[in-house]
Design a protein around this motif. Sequence first.
Motif, PDB file in Angstrom:
ATOM      1  N   PHE A  23      63.043  31.785 -30.267  1.00  0.00           N
ATOM      2  CA  PHE A  23      63.750  32.636 -29.308  1.00  0.00           C
ATOM      3  C   PHE A  23      65.234  32.623 -29.670  1.00  0.00           C
ATOM      4  N   HIS A  79      69.660  42.963 -17.049  1.00  0.00           N
ATOM      5  CA  HIS A  79      70.285  42.133 -18.091  1.00  0.00           C
ATOM      6  C   HIS A  79      70.161  42.846 -19.427  1.00  0.00           C
ATOM      7  N   GLU A  81      70.633  41.452 -22.577  1.00  0.00           N
ATOM      8  CA  GLU A  81      70.244  40.740 -23.796  1.00  0.00           C
ATOM      9  C   GLU A  81      69.009  41.451 -24.361  1.00  0.00           C
ATOM     10  N   ASP A  83      66.229  40.806 -25.578  1.00  0.00           N
ATOM     11  CA  ASP A  83      64.842  40.463 -25.236  1.00  0.00           C
ATOM     12  C   ASP A  83      64.370  41.269 -24.027  1.00  0.00           C
ATOM     13  N   HIS A  84      65.322  41.842 -23.275  1.00  0.00           N
ATOM     14  CA  HIS A  84      64.951  42.697 -22.138  1.00  0.00           C
ATOM     15  C   HIS A  84      65.379  44.144 -22.324  1.00  0.00           C
ATOM     16  N   HIS A 145      72.784  35.419 -17.275  1.00  0.00           N
ATOM     17  CA  HIS A 145      73.267  34.625 -18.353  1.00  0.00           C
ATOM     18  C   HIS A 145      74.406  35.271 -19.147  1.00  0.00           C
ATOM     19  N   ASP A 164      67.145  36.304 -15.907  1.00  0.00           N
ATOM     20  CA  ASP A 164      66.878  35.036 -16.598  1.00  0.00           C
ATOM     21  C   ASP A 164      66.785  33.847 -15.631  1.00  0.00           C
ATOM     22  N   TYR A 193      64.142  26.103 -20.867  1.00  0.00           N
ATOM     23  CA  TYR A 193      64.765  27.437 -20.872  1.00  0.00           C
ATOM     24  C   TYR A 193      66.123  27.381 -20.173  1.00  0.00           C
ATOM     25  N   HIS A 224      61.243  35.974 -17.428  1.00  0.00           N
ATOM     26  CA  HIS A 224      60.329  35.235 -18.312  1.00  0.00           C
ATOM     27  C   HIS A 224      59.478  34.295 -17.453  1.00  0.00           C
TER      28      HIS A 224
HETATM   29 FE1  FEO Z   1      69.476  36.280 -21.497  1.00  0.00          FE
HETATM   30 FE2  FEO Z   1      65.999  36.571 -21.378  1.00  0.00          FE
HETATM   31  O1  FEO Z   1      67.771  36.993 -21.875  1.00  0.00           O
END
Ligand code: FEO
Length: 398
Positions: A23, A79, A81, A83-84, A145, A164, A193, A224
């Motif tokens: 990750f 968010h 980032e 990953d989203h 985050h 997050d 995490y 997540h």
């Molecule tokens: Fe800060 Fe799951 O991204």
Amino acid sequence: MQRIKMSERVSYIGVNDRRLALFENMWPLPKGVSYNSYIIDDEKVVLIDTVERSKIEEFIENIKSIIGERPVDYLIVNHMEPDHSGGIAALSREYPNMKIVGNAKTFEMLKNFYFLESNLHEVKDGDSLEIGHHKLQFYTAPMVHWPETMLTYDETEKILFSSDAFGSFGALNGALFDDEIDLTYYENEMRRYYSNIVGKYGAMVQKAMKKLSDVEIKMVAPAHGPVWRSNLDYLLDKYDKWSKYETEEGVVIVYGTMYGNTEKMADVIARELIEQGIRNVKVYDASKTHMSYIISDLFKYKGFIVGSCAYNTAMFPTVEHLLKEIELFGVKNHLLGIFGSYAWSGGGVKNLQKFAENIKWDMVHEPSEFKGALKAENEVEAKEIAKAMADKLKSLRA
Ligand code: FEO
């Protein structure tokens, strides 16, 4: 995809990723990760976040399995980032009239990452959006985050889409809700995490929790890992403690060694801690165990004892890397012991002392450093460090 309903009109449409090894290209995912997304099928169709871009086809299939050929009206971007946010551009192509909901900082990033500047619906802290039966409220949560992070609260169903915050590593294995999972496993992966991804921003997590303290929450739906509906007190208590750096009695011992001499002192310290009545003692070789697990335990236990051999007049590199991360994260409120070994001119303990000066934790004892092999007198010093740590920990017992 088999539809997972969270209520009559709210469903889970996220995806699992069991292929990704690291990750953020850094944190091991031995059991995968889920990119959570949610759909509210009301008069307006609303999505909360997308998924990582490698999973976009599966994600769009999930959406269509619920709404068929109806369009998506709003995408809420909690968010940015990737990953989203990785699916936003593709989703905008699929649903050209879809409005993207975010704050000013979201939109700056949206432009910089994906060149998207139109169909935007800007919200500020406290703003709401009516979509039919449901009313959604937005809370900005900077640095939980990233600076643009916000949380979305469904006033109608009392669901907090928490981004997050409250997220966890680990793919979802059929189960979605906290009452369907092995809580211990997910607690460990949630702490790993939290500590590694959000842990630097404990003060901001506290601020966000205060902002939401008067809000009635029946379900927490993070970006997540599992959705929480049955153990909310447990969840909030864990997060409150971690973000305040409140720890349990226990000691994490980490060492860097080439040929096992420094390791021997770590083992003596560990045994003496047990003899002194301390039970949670974790010993890690910094070259073997990924630092994410060590940092996760550091957020759980009060004591930290670190050892290093000398390596090119410096610390052993794997220990140095770990300590640099710990300093960067600004971890607070720990007890510290240090030790090490050398063959001729040293460098390990000297640099561990610099770490001690920077991190400003409570040093329980003078450092111990030995030349070559561990000798009887060095064992005595190791036991003294362990006893000093144990005494401090025991003095904190309620
Ligand atoms: Fe800060 Fe799951 O991204």
